[in-house]
Design a protein around this motif. Structure first.
Motif, PDB file in Angstrom:
ATOM      1  N   ILE A  80     -21.754 -42.668  51.510  1.00  0.00           N
ATOM      2  CA  ILE A  80     -21.246 -42.495  50.154  1.00  0.00           C
ATOM      3  C   ILE A  80     -20.313 -43.640  49.799  1.00  0.00           C
ATOM      4  O   ILE A  80     -19.630 -44.174  50.670  1.00  0.00           O
ATOM      5  CB  ILE A  80     -20.515 -41.130  50.028  1.00  0.00           C
ATOM      6  N   HIS A  81     -20.327 -44.051  48.534  1.00  0.00           N
ATOM      7  CA  HIS A  81     -19.350 -44.995  47.977  1.00  0.00           C
ATOM      8  C   HIS A  81     -18.237 -44.159  47.361  1.00  0.00           C
ATOM      9  O   HIS A  81     -18.502 -43.302  46.521  1.00  0.00           O
ATOM     10  CB  HIS A  81     -19.984 -45.836  46.858  1.00  0.00           C
ATOM     11  N   LEU A  82     -17.007 -44.410  47.765  1.00  0.00           N
ATOM     12  CA  LEU A  82     -15.871 -43.640  47.251  1.00  0.00           C
ATOM     13  C   LEU A  82     -14.882 -44.543  46.528  1.00  0.00           C
ATOM     14  O   LEU A  82     -14.861 -45.758  46.757  1.00  0.00           O
ATOM     15  CB  LEU A  82     -15.147 -42.949  48.416  1.00  0.00           C
ATOM     16  N   THR A  83     -14.043 -43.920  45.715  1.00  0.00           N
ATOM     17  CA  THR A  83     -12.912 -44.657  45.147  1.00  0.00           C
ATOM     18  C   THR A  83     -11.990 -45.042  46.304  1.00  0.00           C
ATOM     19  O   THR A  83     -12.039 -44.422  47.375  1.00  0.00           O
ATOM     20  CB  THR A  83     -12.120 -43.785  44.157  1.00  0.00           C
ATOM     21  N   MET A  84     -11.139 -46.022  46.103  1.00  0.00           N
ATOM     22  CA  MET A  84     -10.230 -46.437  47.170  1.00  0.00           C
ATOM     23  C   MET A  84      -9.341 -45.277  47.607  1.00  0.00           C
ATOM     24  O   MET A  84      -9.107 -45.074  48.798  1.00  0.00           O
ATOM     25  CB  MET A  84      -9.387 -47.636  46.743  1.00  0.00           C
ATOM     26  N   GLU A  85      -8.864 -44.479  46.666  1.00  0.00           N
ATOM     27  CA  GLU A  85      -8.009 -43.338  47.001  1.00  0.00           C
ATOM     28  C   GLU A  85      -8.737 -42.352  47.913  1.00  0.00           C
ATOM     29  O   GLU A  85      -8.210 -41.917  48.941  1.00  0.00           O
ATOM     30  CB  GLU A  85      -7.534 -42.645  45.720  1.00  0.00           C
TER      31      GLU A  85
END
Length: 138
Positions: A80-85
């Protein structure tokens, strides 16, 4: 009607061990399921179905790896690609709960595809790649 949500069903071994890992370590939410047979997991807006199966005995010494940029990545894997947070939260949780298959590193540095990434195994030795895309494609 079109959708950008994917569905993936995988062998999950003993659901009583695997489901808590996805919930407690990765922070995913439980969705519908059939007790002792399968469990849907909300995998950041996607549907991941964990199917009860015979637990794998281990990853073994001959795990397939392919050369990609800065390293040898395990195949098959999904991720999965996630937000940095979210990426940092999951990274911290994985580190606190037993660690990484492949420690976090930067791939494709200096390109529009630069990303922070790491690989981890679930309790049934399925390999996941968790990443944050640093630079967006133009």
């Amino acid at each position: 009607m079109s959708s950008s949500i994917f569905h993936l069903a995988i062998e999950a071994g003993d659901l009583s061990k695997t489901v808590p890992w996805y919930v407690d370590v990765l922070g995913c939410q439980i969705d519908m399921g059939e007790d002792g047979k399968w469990q849907d997991i909300d995998f950041w807006g996607n549907e991941l179905t964990l199917h009860e199966s015979n637990p794998r005995l281990g990853k073994g010494p001959d795990r397939e790896r392919h050369s990609v940029d800065m390293g040898e990545v395990c195949v098959p894997h999904f991720g999965i690609h996630l937000t940095m947070e979210n990426y940092q939260a999951v990274r911290n949780s994985v580190e606190a709960s037993g660690g990484f298959l492949d420690t976090p590193y930067t791939r494709f540095e200096g390109t529009e595809y630069q990303q922070e990434t790491f690989f981890v195994e679930d309790p049934n030795f399925n390999v996941l790649e968790i990443k944050h895309l640093v630079a967006k494609k133009a």
